[in-house]
Design an enzyme around this catalytic site. Structure first.
Site, PDB file in Angstrom:
ATOM      1  N   CYS A 167      -2.139 -14.239  -8.718  1.00  0.00           N
ATOM      2  CA  CYS A 167      -2.839 -12.799  -9.118  1.00  0.00           C
ATOM      3  C   CYS A 167      -4.367 -13.354  -9.194  1.00  0.00           C
ATOM      4  O   CYS A 167      -4.592 -14.212 -10.009  1.00  0.00           O
ATOM      5  CB  CYS A 167      -2.138 -12.415 -10.226  1.00  0.00           C
ATOM      6  SG  CYS A 167      -3.223 -10.757 -10.682  1.00  0.00           S
ATOM      7  N   GLU A 227      -1.369   9.250   3.362  1.00  0.00           N
ATOM      8  CA  GLU A 227      -1.324   9.273   1.896  1.00  0.00           C
ATOM      9  C   GLU A 227      -0.174  10.600   1.799  1.00  0.00           C
ATOM     10  O   GLU A 227       0.531  10.202   0.486  1.00  0.00           O
ATOM     11  CB  GLU A 227      -2.713  10.155   1.334  1.00  0.00           C
ATOM     12  CG  GLU A 227      -3.645   8.915   1.301  1.00  0.00           C
ATOM     13  CD  GLU A 227      -3.158   7.586   0.976  1.00  0.00           C
ATOM     14  OE1 GLU A 227      -2.256   7.492  -0.186  1.00  0.00           O
ATOM     15  OE2 GLU A 227      -3.907   6.383   1.067  1.00  0.00           O
ATOM     16  N   TYR A 261      -3.846  12.380  -7.302  1.00  0.00           N
ATOM     17  CA  TYR A 261      -3.752  11.197  -6.338  1.00  0.00           C
ATOM     18  C   TYR A 261      -4.251  11.387  -5.208  1.00  0.00           C
ATOM     19  O   TYR A 261      -5.257  10.638  -4.551  1.00  0.00           O
ATOM     20  CB  TYR A 261      -2.520  10.347  -6.365  1.00  0.00           C
ATOM     21  CG  TYR A 261      -2.297   9.385  -5.516  1.00  0.00           C
ATOM     22  CD1 TYR A 261      -3.064   8.371  -5.565  1.00  0.00           C
ATOM     23  CD2 TYR A 261      -1.854   9.623  -4.119  1.00  0.00           C
ATOM     24  CE1 TYR A 261      -2.990   7.281  -4.533  1.00  0.00           C
ATOM     25  CE2 TYR A 261      -1.968   8.770  -3.156  1.00  0.00           C
ATOM     26  CZ  TYR A 261      -2.576   7.610  -3.258  1.00  0.00           C
ATOM     27  OH  TYR A 261      -2.747   6.675  -2.481  1.00  0.00           O
ATOM     28  N   ARG A 285      -4.974   1.665   8.385  1.00  0.00           N
ATOM     29  CA  ARG A 285      -6.127   1.003   7.826  1.00  0.00           C
ATOM     30  C   ARG A 285      -6.953   0.865   8.990  1.00  0.00           C
ATOM     31  O   ARG A 285      -7.972   0.135   9.042  1.00  0.00           O
ATOM     32  CB  ARG A 285      -5.776  -0.459   7.044  1.00  0.00           C
ATOM     33  CG  ARG A 285      -5.495   0.057   5.793  1.00  0.00           C
ATOM     34  CD  ARG A 285      -5.075  -1.397   5.032  1.00  0.00           C
ATOM     35  NE  ARG A 285      -4.631  -1.060   3.456  1.00  0.00           N
ATOM     36  CZ  ARG A 285      -4.031  -1.842   2.516  1.00  0.00           C
ATOM     37  NH1 ARG A 285      -3.639  -2.784   3.243  1.00  0.00           N
ATOM     38  NH2 ARG A 285      -3.681  -1.282   1.509  1.00  0.00           N
ATOM     39  N   GLY A 312      12.243  13.238   3.958  1.00  0.00           N
ATOM     40  CA  GLY A 312      12.499  13.522   2.455  1.00  0.00           C
ATOM     41  C   GLY A 312      11.249  14.429   2.109  1.00  0.00           C
ATOM     42  O   GLY A 312      10.238  14.491   2.780  1.00  0.00           O
ATOM     43  N   TYR A 313      11.565  15.259   0.835  1.00  0.00           N
ATOM     44  CA  TYR A 313      10.393  15.845   0.201  1.00  0.00           C
ATOM     45  C   TYR A 313       9.753  16.752   1.253  1.00  0.00           C
ATOM     46  O   TYR A 313       8.807  16.683   1.665  1.00  0.00           O
ATOM     47  CB  TYR A 313       9.552  15.161  -0.633  1.00  0.00           C
ATOM     48  CG  TYR A 313       9.904  14.408  -1.861  1.00  0.00           C
ATOM     49  CD1 TYR A 313      10.567  15.246  -2.715  1.00  0.00           C
ATOM     50  CD2 TYR A 313       9.798  12.991  -2.084  1.00  0.00           C
ATOM     51  CE1 TYR A 313      11.115  14.701  -3.955  1.00  0.00           C
ATOM     52  CE2 TYR A 313      10.284  12.773  -3.397  1.00  0.00           C
ATOM     53  CZ  TYR A 313      10.992  13.246  -4.271  1.00  0.00           C
ATOM     54  OH  TYR A 313      11.271  12.935  -5.486  1.00  0.00           O
ATOM     55  N   GLN A 335       5.719   8.768  -2.936  1.00  0.00           N
ATOM     56  CA  GLN A 335       7.205   8.280  -3.334  1.00  0.00           C
ATOM     57  C   GLN A 335       7.943   7.697  -2.161  1.00  0.00           C
ATOM     58  O   GLN A 335       9.226   7.863  -1.998  1.00  0.00           O
ATOM     59  CB  GLN A 335       8.045   9.585  -3.801  1.00  0.00           C
ATOM     60  CG  GLN A 335       7.297  10.242  -5.169  1.00  0.00           C
ATOM     61  CD  GLN A 335       7.233   9.362  -6.231  1.00  0.00           C
ATOM     62  OE1 GLN A 335       8.352   9.121  -6.778  1.00  0.00           O
ATOM     63  NE2 GLN A 335       6.151   8.899  -6.637  1.00  0.00           N
ATOM     64  N   THR A 336       7.286   7.124  -1.308  1.00  0.00           N
ATOM     65  CA  THR A 336       7.886   6.606   0.012  1.00  0.00           C
ATOM     66  C   THR A 336       7.257   5.275   0.185  1.00  0.00           C
ATOM     67  O   THR A 336       6.046   5.054   0.155  1.00  0.00           O
ATOM     68  CB  THR A 336       7.841   7.536   1.043  1.00  0.00           C
ATOM     69  OG1 THR A 336       8.173   8.843   0.561  1.00  0.00           O
ATOM     70  CG2 THR A 336       8.614   6.968   2.210  1.00  0.00           C
ATOM     71  N   CYS A 378       2.417 -13.551 -11.050  1.00  0.00           N
ATOM     72  CA  CYS A 378       1.112 -13.712 -11.677  1.00  0.00           C
ATOM     73  C   CYS A 378       0.403 -15.021 -11.265  1.00  0.00           C
ATOM     74  O   CYS A 378      -0.654 -15.032 -11.024  1.00  0.00           O
ATOM     75  CB  CYS A 378       1.480 -14.014 -13.037  1.00  0.00           C
ATOM     76  SG  CYS A 378       2.280 -12.451 -13.836  1.00  0.00           S
ATOM     77  N   ASP A 416      -1.709   5.977  -8.610  1.00  0.00           N
ATOM     78  CA  ASP A 416      -0.391   6.199  -8.422  1.00  0.00           C
ATOM     79  C   ASP A 416       0.363   5.285  -9.168  1.00  0.00           C
ATOM     80  O   ASP A 416      -0.152   4.707 -10.205  1.00  0.00           O
ATOM     81  CB  ASP A 416      -0.282   5.954  -6.922  1.00  0.00           C
ATOM     82  CG  ASP A 416      -0.528   4.523  -6.631  1.00  0.00           C
ATOM     83  OD1 ASP A 416      -1.044   3.633  -7.338  1.00  0.00           O
ATOM     84  OD2 ASP A 416       0.126   3.939  -5.473  1.00  0.00           O
TER      85      ASP A 416
END
Length: 367
Positions: A205, A40, A123, A28, A84-85, A45-46, A202, A141
């Site tokens: 939130c 990204e 995504y 960021r 991974g992946y 998945q991480t 909540c 996502d």
DNA sequence: AACTCGGGGGC
DNA sequence: GCCCCAGAGTT
């Protein structure tokens, strides 16, 4: 569909909350589209905490599109080791090479162009276009589907592609003029920090006042998600082979096939076994010896049991027995995808985590 | 629509 | 143990 008032309440309050509470994350700190892209892909998945050190190392080692495009593929795989992946890494480099050649190193700003790149799905294309270029594209996502399913009380299975399409349409409608970058990150930030899978917070939130799930007391039971199938067990016998003679102090490793699970990574020689043959260590060692001779034409002598270890992938569970072994003859011929390597050389090769764990157990130190 | 493709953290 | 994670590609 949903009232304009309900949608506006969501967008306005979420955006204000994000600008006051957003985390200081490495990706960021700039709007560099190439760096956003890397983050990204790594974040697929991480978890954020897992990605941070990889992101720092990767952007330092490959700081530009050109640097990654020109890097040896094995270096990229090594930089991805443990994340991974691994097809993510190979697809990323392939796509970056296309950006380098076809787009002069500029990450494209058109939806069709960026979506055609390898590894860039619905995504990731939306995330890059919105976060880096502030284009009003949705980036849906798991976080976003959880938040939207609760706030708007959507009871459709989020594993269905049709549900994701519906969520994308809704998310697109929620983007206020000129706020796409912050808004999409705000949605994910809320899902990660407040609207969590279990025990959502909540009371803190920013959009609780009009959250339908909260009103119905259903925040804990959404989103609806069909259960995944359990991983299938596979039995594997591993030969940890220590060299003798001219290979003294070296270990025998091999490269996995070009395609499929853990493609092109390095590993310890091993075989898959049927449960019928999965008996005493002596029986397993005999099968290991015979199979490596038949399948690979290498003469291995398994000597003694060393370790039992389990490793679970998304769809497979490896149950492994590891045996200390030697070759019948020092200096014997080995197939081309095999290699004798010393402890210092191991650092050049990318290994799946399960083999790193085995080698660590053998050597007593990280490889 | 179902399957393939890693690994780890949190409870 | 179980769930889920800033998903994409293939069949």
């Amino acid at each position: 569909m949903y009232s304009e008032d309900k949608k506006r309440h969501f967008s306005v309050n979420l955006l204000e909350w994000y600008r006051a509470h957003k985390r200081d994350l490495p990706w960021r700190r700039s709007k560099n589209p190439y760096h956003i892209w890397i983050s990204e892909v790594m974040l697929q998945q991480t978890r954020v905490e897992t990605v941070i050190p990889y992101f720092h190392r990767f952007t330092e080692q490959f700081p530009t599109v050109e640097a990654l495009a020109n890097a040896p593929e094995e270096d990229v795989l090594k930089a991805w080791e443990g994340l991974g992946y691994y097809s993510r890494a190979r697809n990323l480099q392939s796509a970056v090479r296309e950006v380098h050649e076809r787009y002069g190193g500029i990450v494209p700003q058109e939806k069709e162009e960026i979506s055609s790149l390898k590894g860039v799905g619905p995504y990731t294309s939306g995330a890059i276009l919105s976060i880096a270029y502030n284009k009003p594209e949705p980036a849906v996502d798991g976080n976003v589907m959880r938040v939207l399913s609760r706030y708007f009380l959507i009871e459709e299975d989020i594993m269905k592609p049709s549900t994701r399409v519906k969520m994308e349409k809704l998310a697109r409608e929620l983007i206020l003029e000129g706020t796409a970058s912050d808004f999409n990150q705000a949605l994910m930030e809320l899902g990660a920090m407040v609207c969590t899978p279990r025990s959502p917070h909540c009371l803190t939130c920013p959009v609780m006042a009009q959250c339908s799930a909260r009103e119905e007391g259903m925040e804990e039971s959404l989103p609806i998600k069909k259960k995944a199938k359990p991983p299938r067990p596979e039995l594997r016998a591993v030969a940890f082979i220590e060299g003798t003679g001219e290979n003294e102090g070296k270990w025998l490793i091999r490269q996995r096939p070009q395609e499929g699970l853990l493609a092109r990574m390095w590993e310890l020689p091993h075989i898959q076994m049927q449960s019928a043959a999965w008996g005493s260590d002596q029986e397993v060692m005999n099968e290991l010896k015979d199979s490596l001779m038949q399948q690979e034409q290498i003469a291995v002598k398994p000597a003694s049991w060393f370790l039992d270890i389990e490793h679970t992938f998304s769809h497979i569970q490896w149950q492994m027995k590891v045996y200390r072994s030697q070759m019948n003859d020092a200096g014997e011929w080995i197939p081309f995808h095999y290699r004798w390597v010393g402890a210092d050389e191991l650092q050049q090769y990318a290994f799946p985590n399960v083999f790193l764990r085995i080698m660590k157990a053998v050597s007593g130190s990280p490889v």
